[in-house]
Structure formats: C-alpha cells, structure tokens
Scaffold this active site. Structure first.
Site, short mmCIF file in Angstrom:
data_model
loop_
_atom_site.label_atom_id
_atom_site.label_comp_id
_atom_site.label_asym_id
_atom_site.label_seq_id
_atom_site.Cartn_x
_atom_site.Cartn_y
_atom_site.Cartn_z
N SER A 1 0.95 -0.77 0.31
CA SER A 1 -0.05 -0.53 0.23
C SER A 1 0.61 0.94 -0.22
CB SER A 1 -0.92 0.27 1.11
OG SER A 1 0.27 0.26 2.56
N ASP A 2 0.18 2.20 -0.23
CA ASP A 2 1.21 3.45 -0.29
C ASP A 2 1.16 4.31 1.50
OD1 ASP A 2 2.11 5.99 -0.26
OD2 ASP A 2 1.34 7.00 -1.66
N TRP A 3 1.59 5.11 1.68
CA TRP A 3 1.40 4.74 3.25
C TRP A 3 0.19 5.28 3.76
CZ3 TRP A 3 5.71 2.03 1.64
CH2 TRP A 3 6.67 2.22 2.64
#
Ligand code: BGC
Length: 854
Positions: A230-232
């Site tokens: 995932s992105d952060w």
C-alpha cells in the site's frame, strides 16, 4: 518473482510453520519503514526507503545525508536510458549505505496537468512510452544489485488534490493506452520486485481494494510476480484488500490488519488459504533479497558517504537534462573573455533549489546554488570577472524556515533542540530528545517505541535566534495538532485550540493548520529564546468492519516554523540597476520545494511572486539576459518574445550549480529535450476542464488525447512542443528507413544523423508512429514508439535506430477488450527532432490483423 525450487521450498517450509498470527503480521509493517520479522523461524525484516531521487533512509527530515540526483523529470529530459541506468547504479550503492532492502521508487505516473504537485518526481511527462522505458532502465540497474524497487503509484496517481479519497473516472481505453503503459512496459522490460498501489479510487474502487487492477491486470495479464504494497496508510479495508492482491500494509504497526486479519479468519470472513497467497509473496520477496541467510543479524547504522565518482556522474546527469529553449542571439555558450561583470539575479539565483517536496525530499550530501558555483568555477578561468547578485523579488510560498542564525542551546549548531514528552502537557522529564536542523519539526519516525499511534504525546523545540538586523521581523507557524510559538517565554503564535476537525492548509504535507504569521520588533545582534510547543493530533479510531471499505488514517505530526527579517530594500530597483551595469545577466527564476510537492497541486502555471515583472524589467534593462527557469512542470512565459535566451533546468539535485555552469559556458552542448509539452496557457491543456475535479470525483475527459496527442489533434500551438530542445551544434537527419516494408515481429527503423555544426553534441532522436490507413477507432496523429541518443563529434555521422514491436502499432478496443492492429493497416514511422519537427519518414504495413490482451 519466479519461484526457484530453493525459494519455493524455503517459502513452503515457513508457511507450514507460521502461526495464523505470524502470517497476519507478515502482511503489515512493524514501524514506519520496516516489515515484521519472525525471529523464531529465521524470517528477517525488510527495510524500505524512499526515492526516487536519492535514498533518504529511515528518517523523514534531518536524516543521514544522501546523494540527491536530478529530479525524475530532468532525468526524462535526458532521453537517455544509460544515464538513468547510471543513476540506478548509484542509488543501489546508497540503498546499501542506508542498510535498506527496498527502494520506494521509481514514480511513473503521467503529468496529466501542469499543475500536478508530483510531476517533478515522475519519469513519464506527457508520454507513457518514454516514462516506461526509462523506469525499466532504472529498475534493472537497481535490482541487479539484489535491491528491490517499487514502481509507484499504481495507477494514474497524477493529482494530489484530495488524493486519499478522489475517485478517478477513467475509460478502459484511456487507462490501457496511457496510464497503465509505464507500469506495463517496466514490468515487461525489467523485473520490479514491488508495486505500490495509489491512494485514490479508480472507477469507484480504491486502488488498494481493486482486484481487477492488482490481480486481473497486474498479475493475470502482465504476469507480475512480486508484491504489491500500500502507499503509506493507504489500506482501505481489512479482508477485501487481501483478496484484491494487496500483500503488504505499510507502514506499521498494523492499523487495518494485524489482529483484525486473525479475527477475520477465525470468524469466517476469509480463508487462511487466501491469506497464504499474500504471505507466500511476502516471503518470496524476503528470500529474493537474500536477507533470509542472516535472519538474526542486527540492522547496522546508516552511513552517509559522499563519493567523488557519484558527484561527477550527477554533474553529467544534471547537465544533460537541461533544455535550451531559446538562443536567438547566440548568447550561449557565454563568451566571458571580454566580460567585466555578470549579474546573477532572481529569487533562486543564490538559493539551493534542488528538489521538489514531499516524500522524495532528502538531506543532500552538499548543496550548490547557481551563483556560488559560477563564482567558484569562474575564479581560475576568469580571475578579473566580477560576479554580482540581487534577489530581485521574493517568491516564497510560506515564511522561510529558520536561518543559520538560529542555533540549538545544547550544542550551538544550526537548528533546534527537540524534546518529547509521553503526555500531552509537556510535563516531567523528556523521554526522547534530538537535534533538528530543519524547522520542519516532523514527529513521524524515530520516535520512542512507547509512542504508539493513537497515544498522544507532546514536544518542545528550543532555539537561540540572533537576528542580523533590527526591524519588524516575521515569525510563522503551522501545526498539525495544537501548537504555539514563544519568544522569550511570551506566546506570540497560538494554535493551541486546534482540534482534529480544524481547517488544514497545504503546509507540512497538507496535515498542518493554515500558516499563522506574527510580526515582532527585534534588535539586530540580540539573542532571543525561541520555543515551539506542540501536542500530537487526536486520531480517529479505526472501525473494524471486516468486509467494508475503510478510510485512510495517518500519524503524521509536528509543526513548521518560519522566520524572516524585514526587507527594507527595493529588491526590484536594485536588480534593475545591477542588470544595467553588467555585461550579462543570468536571471534564475522558478518555483521550489514548497510550490511543487507531494500532497497538493499547484493553483497556477504562473511563476510565483513578482517574478514575471522582474523578468520584464531586467530584460528591458539588459538585452543580454539569460533566463534560467527551475521548475518541475511547465510555467507560463508572458515575456517569451522579449527573452532571447531561455534554459529550462528543472530541479537538478546536489550538482545543480556545476551543471548549469557546464551548459552556460559550453563545457557541454545542451542535449536535454522536453519530456512534456510546454503550453502557452493553462486553458490550452487537455485536462483543463477536468482537473482536479469536484466533489471528490475527477473525470478523465480528455481520454487518450493527453500531451502532444491533444496539441496535434486540436491544432493548438504549444509554447514549446514535446521533445523540443536546442543544441550549440546542428544535426542533419538523412535516410529514414525501415528494415522491412511488411511488418515482421521486430522491424527496425533507422536514420543517419550527422553533426553539421562546430561542436560535439548529443541528439535525442525520436521515432513516432502514425497509422496512415483508416483506423477502426480514432487514433492520435502520431505516438512516440522509440528513441535513441547519439553522441557526435563535428562532421561525424551515426545511425540512430529502434526496434519496433507489435506494441508500437496497436490501439485498445474496449469492445473487443483487447489490443488491435487493423487488417492490412498502413503506417508511417517518423524520425523527428521533436514532436513538431519531423525530419524524415518511412512507410510500412502489416499483413493481416493482430489482436492480443496484454
Ligand atoms: C508517498 C509515497 C512514499 C511514502 C513513504 C507517501 O506519502 O505517496 O510515494 O513512498 O509516503 O514515504
């Protein structure tokens, strides 16, 4: 990731032994940058680090120093897979220095609008083919050293406005022919270990929950065999994200997953065998990095190593990205032999405007600026040359960060001393303290282990500030949570009543309050005690709905404080006077890290502050003015007709000053070409009516007509076209030809290039393909399908060529759900110096039809 027999048996042995809990935890990070380890089974953790323009290591702000490369848009402007591969090699060394395993780069999404905040960071400009090929070169160079890369953000992450929630409405054809292409090419031509999903939704589904994207297209069609992270903080569900194919929730500790996944399996919302699919992929990555061989080895401290060979390479890479847009009077290369005085003017002339902002920013090994590097380089060659400087105008977005005149009371070094308290009242002894050079006082990483997300804490940063002058000086502050700024124990800015619903600004990656300013009468030479106090934000509890969509949350915290002394001088008048009395002016304008950044888009294509007026006045005062623009995206140039000489220099990293010197004086002939169209005005751009959307929905109304495809089709004259860039020498194109008139699987297009000028130089030759027979669906007039860079001495001729494959010919037909080449279609391939400068063409045709899915 091809599972070799060894890898397979290692992975399977772990799957058998791991408990359900351990498996669940392997699917999320343990802290901001690292994954979970399972020491009892010899499963090590992996460390990630941001890119793409350097390797920052495990600290967001004020970490160990690192090599700062030119921004990706500048690397794209080199059109040179070898330069980009060299950058990859250099980054691989730096990843090792930072003791990391996974580089969170490259960024490849298209520059859909000149206002895109992250355009500077992406390799793709207007064109997905250029971006995809350069990204593949970068990935291959890094991965060959056993380091994982992460191509991001999958997919179409081309706007920052409302990025966590916006729904991007995109047709399949537009996706397939443009926004997926850089990823598809990079996966076909290289082997990235990881893909990072984007934050936003696509056609109603969050990328992190999007099975069609993460499994259907990426894995089933393209055969991607690495992991998707995932992105952060960008996981938007518990079970659906796992089922969609999102392997790793980052960062940690687990927010959506962890114990929730265990419960989801135990309560029957998901089968353990489904979980195993993702766990296998994470284990496969751990195996691939080789770290499994030393599972219990402690992570070593990061190293900052400023290597001379890297400096030299970065100088070359930066200078080759510079694009010469105008040189009508032949002012360049500079003839300094007879010059007595050169003026460096402009808000960026004596600043180190080296990079855009956000997660791509880092603490470079050293900083240069155009003026100082010019002075240093000129000193030995032109000892009598006087170099003068004037700022001309202010162009900062916020009050600048604290200057060198602010030092820590603990060690006397530039910056502040920051203490953290494990309560919200700044009470008791500090549980942690650190020196902070930057007054972006981030509380994001490197916090004590007891500071778990959701548990609130407080902090105080202290500095001693000695203004140089007396006057009414300005302080500023923006804070994520409650915050205040004190001078000599007196609160001058108070944001203490901030609640989680309070208004946000763009400051601090768009997490902070609006900037609050305060003017204060101060005495030059007197030292003032500065204290910045803050409390972490209150976070929303995360609801546990196993199968529903969930929202993103984040733990970014801290505050940003600024200070500037009163400006009493007439900046414009001073600049004009210097321009008048100088033989030459180098006018360095542009944007900077605060205008162009992750987390927000720009509001305007215009240069900020009074820069357009400054340029006009300086041009009036001295015709021998060279405009140097530093920006990651196109700008409007209302002064373009008056300016004889313009250089586009992007953000050039730690060698920005030397690289500019090299081009100014002709140590190299400029060879950069625009990877993105420079339009005359924002209204001319294809996404103008649809950027950044409304009510959290953005329609990709331009469809496949992005960049030069639009300017060609709509017959809109750009300011400078895609692919454009001048040189100090001249190139002649002759004999454009194809290896076969009837297309075979690989058909080569070639052209002879001769340097007919007087200086050595490099030329980026572009090959555009046009379908000349009537296509089944409307197609762009031409599309970039090949490029080659040749290096030529005066008089020398070389052949530039490119091998075209079926991907150069097809278009995507939504009805057929496949790529199509029309029956017996006829084509032309053009050898061009830019998208508006075709120098020769050759015809070919296909025999029969072609159709394929991936
Ligand atoms: C960015 C990513 C980055 C991550 C970690 C996010 O805000 O979108 O590109 O890798 O943070 O810093």
């Amino acid at each position: 990731m091809q599972l070799t027999p060894d890898m397979k048996s290692w992975v399977e042995s772990k799957i058998e032994e791991l408990t359900l809990e351990e498996k669940a935890f392997l699917l999320s990070g343990v802290d901001i940058w690292r994954t979970h380890a399972v020491p009892r089974l010899g499963v090590p953790q992996l460390k990630t680090t941001d890119g793409p323009v350097g390797v920052r290591g495990g600290t967001m702000v004020d970490g160990t120093t690192a090599a700062l490369t030119p921004s990706a848009v500048s690397l794209s402007a080199t059109w040179d897979v070898e330069v980009v591969a060299g950058i990859g090699e250099l980054l691989a060394t730096e990843v090792r220095d930072k003791k990391a395993d996974i580089l969170l780069a490259p960024t490849v999404c298209l520059h859909r609008s000149p206002l895109g905040g992250r355009n500077f960071e992406s390799f793709s400009g207007d064109d997905p083919f250029l971006g995809g090929k350069l990204a593949a070169s970068y990935i291959n160079a890094v991965e060959k050293h056993g380091i994982a890369t992460t191509i991001k953000h999958f997919a179409a992450n081309d706007q920052e406005t409302r990025r966590f929630v916006v729904d991007q409405v995109i047709s399949d054809r537009c996706l397939r022919e443009l926004h997926l292409v850089p990823f598809q090419i990079a996966i076909r031509d290289s082997n990235p270990s990881c893909v990072m999903a984007s934050y936003s939704k696509m056609n109603g589904v969050y990328a992190s929950n999007n099975k069609r994207l993460l499994t259907g297209i990426l894995r089933d069609e393209w055969k991607f065999d690495g992991i998707v992270m995932s992105d952060w903080f960008g996981v938007n569900s518990i079970v659906p994200s796992v089922e969609a194919g999102l392997d790793l929730e980052m960062p940690g500790p687990a927010r959506k997953r962890g114990k929730n996944l265990v419960d989801a399996v135990n309560k029957g919302y998901m089968m353990e065998s489904t979980l195993n699919i993702n766990v296998r992929r994470v284990l496969g990555l751990i195996y691939k990095t080789g770290k499994y061989k030393h599972p219990l080895k402690e992570e070593e401290p990061e190293v900052a190593s400023n290597r001379p060979e890297h400096q030299a390479f970065l100088r070359k890479a930066a200078s080759e990205g510079i694009v010469l847009l105008k040189n009508e009077k032949g002012l360049l290369p500079l003839k300094l032999e007879k010059a007595k005085q050169v003026a460096f003017i402009g808000p960026n002339a004596r600043e180190s405007v080296a990079a855009g902002g956000g997660s791509a920013a880092l603490n470079p090994h050293y900083r240069q600026n155009p003026h100082d590097s010019f002075v240093e380089n000129a000193a030995s060659m032109f000892p009598n040359l006087k170099v003068v400087h004037a700022k001309g105008c202010l162009a900062n977005k916020w009050i600048p960060l604290f200057p060198k005149t602010c030092v820590s009371p603990k060690n006397g070094k530039h910056g502040m001393y920051m203490e953290y308290f494990d309560n919200t009242l700044l009470r008791g002894p500090a549980v942690h303290a650190s020196h902070r050079e930057s007054t972006v006082l981030s509380c994001y990483d490197n916090l004590p282990k007891s500071f778990v997300p959701g548990k609130r804490y407080s902090y105080r940063a202290t500095g001693l500030l000695t203004p140089k002058t007396s006057g009414r000086h300005t302080f500023s502050m923006g804070s994520c949570g409650p915050g205040r700024l004190l001078v000599d124990k007196k609160v001058i800015i108070n944001i203490w009543n901030r609640t989680k619903e309070s208004e946000r600004s763009e400051m601090f990656m768009a997490y902070a309050s609006p900037e609050v300013r305060h003017d204060l009468d101060m005495i030059g030479g007197k030292t003032y005690l500065i204290e910045v106090e803050g409390v972490s934000r209150e976070l929303d509890p995360i609801p546990v709905h196993y199968t529903n969509e969930l929202y993103r949350d984040e733990i970014m915290d801290g505050s940003r404080v600024g200070f500037t002394e009163e400006v009493k001088d007439d900046l414009l008048g001073e600049a004009v006077d210097l321009a008048k009395e100088s033989d030459l002016v180098v006018l360095v304008v542009g944007k900077n890290i605060e205008w162009e950044s992750e987390a927000y888009d720009m509001k305007s294509m215009d240069l900020p502050g009074g820069q357009d007026e400054l340029i006009l006045q300086v041009l009036k005062a001295n015709q021998n003015s060279i405009i140097v623009n530093q920006s990651g995206s196109p700008i409007t140039m209302p002064w373009v007709d008056q300016a004889s000489t313009i250089l586009q220099t992007w953000y050039q990293g730690q060698e920005l000053g030397n690289s500019l010197w090299d081009v100014l004086v002709g140590n190299i002939s400029p060879c950069g070409k625009l990877p993105v169209t420079f339009p005359k005005r924002l209204e001319d751009t294809p996404s103008f009516h649809n950027f950044p959307g409304e009510n959290d929905r953005v329609v990709y109304g331009e469809g496949i007509w992005l960049g030069y495809r639009h300017y060609d089709k709509a017959k809109v004259e750009p300011l400078f076209p895609f692919g454009f860039g001048l040189s100090y020498t001249k190139f002649e194109y002759k004999n454009t030809r194809v290896s076969s008139e009837v297309f075979k699987d690989k058909t080569t297009v070639s052209v002879n290039i001769t340097n007919v000028g007087r200086m050595s130089g490099k030329e980026s030759v572009q090959f555009y393909v046009s379908q000349t027979s009537r296509p089944g669906l409307a197609r762009p007039i031409k599309e970039l399908k090949g490029f080659a860079k040749v290096d030529l001495k005066p008089g020398e001729t070389k052949t530039a060529s490119y091998v075209l494959d079926k991907y150069a010919l097809g278009y995507y037909d939504e009805k057929k759900r496949s790529w199509v080449v029309d029956k017996d279609a006829q084509f032309e391939v053009h050898a061009a110096a830019s998208s508006r400068d075709i120098r020769g063409s050759a015809k070919f045709r296909v025999s029969g039809t072609m159709q394929w899915i991936n």
